[in-house]
Design a protein around this motif. Structure first.
Motif, PDB file in Angstrom:
ATOM      1  N   MET A   1       8.728  -2.510   0.011  1.00 40.24           N
ATOM      2  CA  MET A   1       7.993  -2.865  -1.202  1.00 40.24           C
ATOM      3  C   MET A   1       8.982  -3.153  -2.320  1.00 40.24           C
ATOM      4  SD  MET A   1       4.933  -0.074  -1.219  1.00 40.24           S
ATOM      5  CE  MET A   1       6.097   1.272  -1.300  1.00 40.24           C
ATOM      6  N   THR A   2       8.860  -4.297  -2.938  1.00 41.77           N
ATOM      7  CA  THR A   2       9.739  -4.665  -4.032  1.00 41.77           C
ATOM      8  C   THR A   2       8.911  -5.059  -5.236  1.00 41.77           C
ATOM      9  OG1 THR A   2       9.839  -6.956  -3.269  1.00 41.77           O
ATOM     10  CG2 THR A   2      11.559  -5.437  -2.485  1.00 41.77           C
ATOM     11  N   ASN A   3       9.496  -4.931  -6.422  1.00 44.31           N
ATOM     12  CA  ASN A   3       8.831  -5.322  -7.657  1.00 44.31           C
ATOM     13  C   ASN A   3       7.480  -4.631  -7.829  1.00 44.31           C
ATOM     14  OD1 ASN A   3      10.963  -7.098  -8.221  1.00 44.31           O
ATOM     15  ND2 ASN A   3       9.999  -8.744  -7.057  1.00 44.31           N
ATOM     16  N   LEU A   4       7.448  -3.325  -7.537  1.00 40.32           N
ATOM     17  CA  LEU A   4       6.210  -2.573  -7.766  1.00 40.32           C
ATOM     18  C   LEU A   4       5.836  -2.632  -9.238  1.00 40.32           C
ATOM     19  CD1 LEU A   4       6.834   0.647  -5.620  1.00 40.32           C
ATOM     20  CD2 LEU A   4       5.534  -1.377  -4.999  1.00 40.32           C
ATOM     21  N   VAL A   5       6.849  -2.544 -10.073  1.00 39.99           N
ATOM     22  CA  VAL A   5       6.649  -2.563 -11.515  1.00 39.99           C
ATOM     23  C   VAL A   5       7.583  -3.612 -12.111  1.00 39.99           C
ATOM     24  CG1 VAL A   5       6.821  -1.219 -13.642  1.00 39.99           C
ATOM     25  CG2 VAL A   5       5.993  -0.131 -11.548  1.00 39.99           C
ATOM     26  N   ILE A   6       7.071  -4.389 -13.056  1.00 39.92           N
ATOM     27  CA  ILE A   6       7.860  -5.416 -13.712  1.00 39.92           C
ATOM     28  C   ILE A   6       7.812  -5.213 -15.220  1.00 39.92           C
ATOM     29  CG2 ILE A   6       7.485  -7.110 -11.887  1.00 39.92           C
ATOM     30  CD1 ILE A   6       5.313  -8.380 -13.628  1.00 39.92           C
ATOM     31  N   MET A   7       8.667  -5.899 -15.931  1.00 39.86           N
ATOM     32  CA  MET A   7       8.663  -5.833 -17.384  1.00 39.86           C
ATOM     33  C   MET A   7       7.993  -7.082 -17.916  1.00 39.86           C
ATOM     34  SD  MET A   7      11.778  -5.102 -20.062  1.00 39.86           S
ATOM     35  CE  MET A   7      12.635  -6.649 -19.758  1.00 39.86           C
ATOM     36  N   LYS A   8       6.997  -6.908 -18.756  1.00 39.26           N
ATOM     37  CA  LYS A   8       6.264  -8.032 -19.341  1.00 39.26           C
ATOM     38  C   LYS A   8       5.956  -7.677 -20.785  1.00 39.26           C
ATOM     39  CE  LYS A   8       2.338 -11.102 -18.379  1.00 39.26           C
ATOM     40  NZ  LYS A   8       3.136 -12.303 -18.081  1.00 39.26           N
ATOM     41  N   ASP A   9       6.409  -8.524 -21.702  1.00 37.88           N
ATOM     42  CA  ASP A   9       6.201  -8.284 -23.133  1.00 37.88           C
ATOM     43  C   ASP A   9       6.716  -6.902 -23.536  1.00 37.88           C
ATOM     44  OD1 ASP A   9       4.958 -10.771 -23.369  1.00 37.88           O
ATOM     45  OD2 ASP A   9       2.992  -9.941 -22.884  1.00 37.88           O
ATOM     46  N   GLN A  10       7.929  -6.586 -23.058  1.00 35.42           N
ATOM     47  CA  GLN A  10       8.599  -5.323 -23.395  1.00 35.42           C
ATOM     48  C   GLN A  10       7.791  -4.103 -22.979  1.00 35.42           C
ATOM     49  OE1 GLN A  10      11.788  -5.181 -24.661  1.00 35.42           O
ATOM     50  NE2 GLN A  10      11.686  -7.375 -24.220  1.00 35.42           N
ATOM     51  N   GLN A  11       7.041  -4.228 -21.879  1.00 38.58           N
ATOM     52  CA  GLN A  11       6.251  -3.106 -21.378  1.00 38.58           C
ATOM     53  C   GLN A  11       6.321  -3.079 -19.857  1.00 38.58           C
ATOM     54  OE1 GLN A  11       1.998  -3.291 -22.105  1.00 38.58           O
ATOM     55  NE2 GLN A  11       1.819  -1.069 -22.194  1.00 38.58           N
ATOM     56  N   ALA A  12       6.373  -1.851 -19.297  1.00 36.01           N
ATOM     57  CA  ALA A  12       6.385  -1.699 -17.851  1.00 36.01           C
ATOM     58  C   ALA A  12       4.964  -1.840 -17.321  1.00 36.01           C
ATOM     59  CB  ALA A  12       6.957  -0.334 -17.466  1.00 36.01           C
ATOM     60  N   VAL A  13       4.742  -2.804 -16.429  1.00 29.76           N
ATOM     61  CA  VAL A  13       3.399  -3.073 -15.925  1.00 29.76           C
ATOM     62  C   VAL A  13       3.455  -3.378 -14.434  1.00 29.76           C
ATOM     63  CG1 VAL A  13       2.607  -3.995 -18.146  1.00 29.76           C
ATOM     64  CG2 VAL A  13       3.571  -5.555 -16.438  1.00 29.76           C
ATOM     65  N   THR A  14       2.280  -3.393 -13.826  1.00 31.33           N
ATOM     66  CA  THR A  14       2.131  -3.887 -12.460  1.00 31.33           C
ATOM     67  C   THR A  14       0.875  -4.741 -12.419  1.00 31.33           C
ATOM     68  OG1 THR A  14       2.156  -3.288 -10.119  1.00 31.33           O
ATOM     69  CG2 THR A  14       0.754  -1.957 -11.560  1.00 31.33           C
ATOM     70  N   THR A  15       0.585  -5.354 -11.274  1.00 31.37           N
ATOM     71  CA  THR A  15      -0.542  -6.271 -11.173  1.00 31.37           C
ATOM     72  C   THR A  15      -1.513  -5.806 -10.103  1.00 31.37           C
ATOM     73  OG1 THR A  15       0.448  -7.683  -9.475  1.00 31.37           O
ATOM     74  CG2 THR A  15       1.030  -8.149 -11.766  1.00 31.37           C
ATOM     75  N   SER A  16      -2.745  -6.251 -10.238  1.00 26.92           N
ATOM     76  CA  SER A  16      -3.762  -5.927  -9.235  1.00 26.92           C
ATOM     77  C   SER A  16      -3.362  -6.480  -7.871  1.00 26.92           C
ATOM     78  CB  SER A  16      -5.119  -6.493  -9.661  1.00 26.92           C
ATOM     79  OG  SER A  16      -5.021  -7.906  -9.866  1.00 26.92           O
ATOM     80  N   LEU A  17      -2.691  -7.631  -7.872  1.00 22.95           N
ATOM     81  CA  LEU A  17      -2.258  -8.240  -6.619  1.00 22.95           C
ATOM     82  C   LEU A  17      -1.205  -7.363  -5.937  1.00 22.95           C
ATOM     83  CD1 LEU A  17      -2.425 -10.705  -4.744  1.00 22.95           C
ATOM     84  CD2 LEU A  17      -0.588 -11.738  -6.086  1.00 22.95           C
ATOM     85  N   GLN A  18      -0.246  -6.856  -6.714  1.00 18.37           N
ATOM     86  CA  GLN A  18       0.776  -5.990  -6.143  1.00 18.37           C
ATOM     87  C   GLN A  18       0.165  -4.690  -5.629  1.00 18.37           C
ATOM     88  OE1 GLN A  18       4.383  -6.437  -5.716  1.00 18.37           O
ATOM     89  NE2 GLN A  18       3.726  -4.755  -4.405  1.00 18.37           N
ATOM     90  N   VAL A  19      -0.784  -4.144  -6.364  1.00 19.20           N
ATOM     91  CA  VAL A  19      -1.467  -2.919  -5.928  1.00 19.20           C
ATOM     92  C   VAL A  19      -2.194  -3.166  -4.614  1.00 19.20           C
ATOM     93  CG1 VAL A  19      -3.345  -1.320  -6.465  1.00 19.20           C
ATOM     94  CG2 VAL A  19      -1.692  -1.950  -8.236  1.00 19.20           C
ATOM     95  N   ALA A  20      -2.883  -4.303  -4.512  1.00 22.23           N
ATOM     96  CA  ALA A  20      -3.620  -4.617  -3.288  1.00 22.23           C
ATOM     97  C   ALA A  20      -2.663  -4.735  -2.101  1.00 22.23           C
ATOM     98  CB  ALA A  20      -4.402  -5.913  -3.477  1.00 22.23           C
ATOM     99  N   GLU A  21      -1.524  -5.401  -2.304  1.00 20.96           N
ATOM    100  CA  GLU A  21      -0.562  -5.581  -1.217  1.00 20.96           C
ATOM    101  C   GLU A  21       0.051  -4.251  -0.806  1.00 20.96           C
ATOM    102  OE1 GLU A  21       2.203  -8.426  -2.689  1.00 20.96           O
ATOM    103  OE2 GLU A  21       0.859 -10.140  -2.443  1.00 20.96           O
ATOM    104  N   THR A  22       0.393  -3.421  -1.773  1.00 18.78           N
ATOM    105  CA  THR A  22       1.060  -2.156  -1.481  1.00 18.78           C
ATOM    106  C   THR A  22       0.137  -1.172  -0.791  1.00 18.78           C
ATOM    107  OG1 THR A  22       2.474  -2.464  -3.426  1.00 18.78           O
ATOM    108  CG2 THR A  22       2.377  -0.257  -2.473  1.00 18.78           C
ATOM    109  N   PHE A  23      -1.074  -1.080  -1.292  1.00 17.43           N
ATOM    110  CA  PHE A  23      -2.021  -0.116  -0.732  1.00 17.43           C
ATOM    111  C   PHE A  23      -2.849  -0.710   0.409  1.00 17.43           C
ATOM    112  CE2 PHE A  23      -0.949   1.773  -4.744  1.00 17.43           C
ATOM    113  CZ  PHE A  23      -1.029   3.135  -4.533  1.00 17.43           C
ATOM    114  N   GLU A  24      -2.464  -1.943   0.809  1.00 16.34           N
ATOM    115  CA  GLU A  24      -3.118  -2.612   1.939  1.00 16.34           C
ATOM    116  C   GLU A  24      -4.624  -2.723   1.733  1.00 16.34           C
ATOM    117  OE1 GLU A  24      -1.926  -0.511   5.430  1.00 16.34           O
ATOM    118  OE2 GLU A  24       0.198  -1.021   5.195  1.00 16.34           O
ATOM    119  N   LYS A  25      -5.002  -3.213   0.552  1.00 17.05           N
ATOM    120  CA  LYS A  25      -6.405  -3.399   0.214  1.00 17.05           C
ATOM    121  C   LYS A  25      -6.679  -4.880  -0.030  1.00 17.05           C
ATOM    122  CE  LYS A  25      -7.115   1.139  -1.937  1.00 17.05           C
ATOM    123  NZ  LYS A  25      -8.260   1.551  -1.100  1.00 17.05           N
ATOM    124  N   ASN A  26      -7.917  -5.257   0.071  1.00 20.06           N
ATOM    125  CA  ASN A  26      -8.335  -6.602  -0.261  1.00 20.06           C
ATOM    126  C   ASN A  26      -8.245  -6.777  -1.779  1.00 20.06           C
ATOM    127  OD1 ASN A  26     -10.227  -8.816  -1.053  1.00 20.06           O
ATOM    128  ND2 ASN A  26     -10.541  -8.927   1.161  1.00 20.06           N
TER     129      ASN A  26
END
Length: 235
Positions: A1-26
């Motif tokens: 798993m790479t790029n679980l968390v990224i920096m966007k607008d000076q804030q640590a965030v993640t995306t629903s797409l990354q969560v779905a891929e990591t947790f193996e969800k639709n």
């Protein structure tokens, strides 16, 4: 798993797409869960915001939701099981590492005139160092350019001329290939030695002036002079 968390607008965030891929969800199911949270969370916009991404295969634009650490924590509360726990711990660690990086990169702006002056001086010095580094890189690139064909021809022509000048000075017959060969060997060896190259074809633009100066003042070495005498004796 790479790029679980990224920096966007000076804030640590993640995306629903990354969560779905990591947790193996639709992904659609993750979006559904987030939409359900939206109905009961008053400060939803402080934790989540709408975004889109481009699918790498069909190049179509699709919906995704960006979330900060608090938003992810709220969403992940419903994920159960040992595997889900490990994923949640990895996300929390990734958020912490990203926020640490953001804090380390942040610069506090001084409020005093002295502090502002020192900051300006520091920025000026850093700029000067970058300019110096760029100028050095440009100089190195220029100096290490291959020797233009015209200058290479001039060097070759001057070597030939100098060899025969020396041959005449030492009363060496120009048709004596063996003796002339010793002179060429000596001068070419000197050219390679002063320029630090393994072959004359490896000469660079920065070598031109030094090589020409050497050729113009070249005289056979003591070893070559000894070999010349030996050659004459053998004749």
């Amino acid at each position: 798993m790479t790029n679980l968390v990224i920096m966007k607008d000076q804030q640590a965030v993640t995306t629903s797409l990354q969560v779905a891929e990591t947790f193996e969800k639709n992904h659609q199911h993750v979006l559904r869960d987030l939409d359900n949270l939206k109905e009961g969370v008053q400060n939803w916009t402080d934790l989540f915001y709408e975004d889109t991404y481009i699918h790498p295969q069909n190049k179509q634009e699709y919906r995704q939701i960006i979330m900060n650490r608090d938003g992810f924590t709220l969403l992940a509360m419903g994920f159960t099981g040992k595997k889900a726990l490990q994923f949640k711990l990895q996300y929390i660690n990734a958020f912490n590492e990203m926020e640490k990086t953001i804090k380390e990169k942040s610069v506090s702006i001084p409020t005093t005139k002295r502090g502002l002056a020192l900051l300006a001086l520091e920025a000026s010095e850093e700029t000067n160092q970058r300019v110096d580094a760029i100028e050095q890189e440009v100089f190195d690139l220029k100096e290490n350019q291959p020797l233009p064909q015209g200058e290479y021809s001039i060097i070759s022509s001057r070597i030939n001329k100098r060899v025969y000048e020396v041959a005449d000075a030492y009363s060496i017959n120009r048709s004596d290939r063996k003796t002339i060969g010793l002179l060429f060997k000596d001068i070419n060896g000197g050219v390679k030695k002063i320029s630090g190259v393994g072959a004359r074809t490896q000469l660079r633009a920065k070598h031109y002036e030094k090589v020409m100066e050497f050729i113009n003042s070249w005289e056979p070495s003591s070893v070559t002079k000894f070999e010349l005498r030996q050659t004459r004796m053998d004749v």
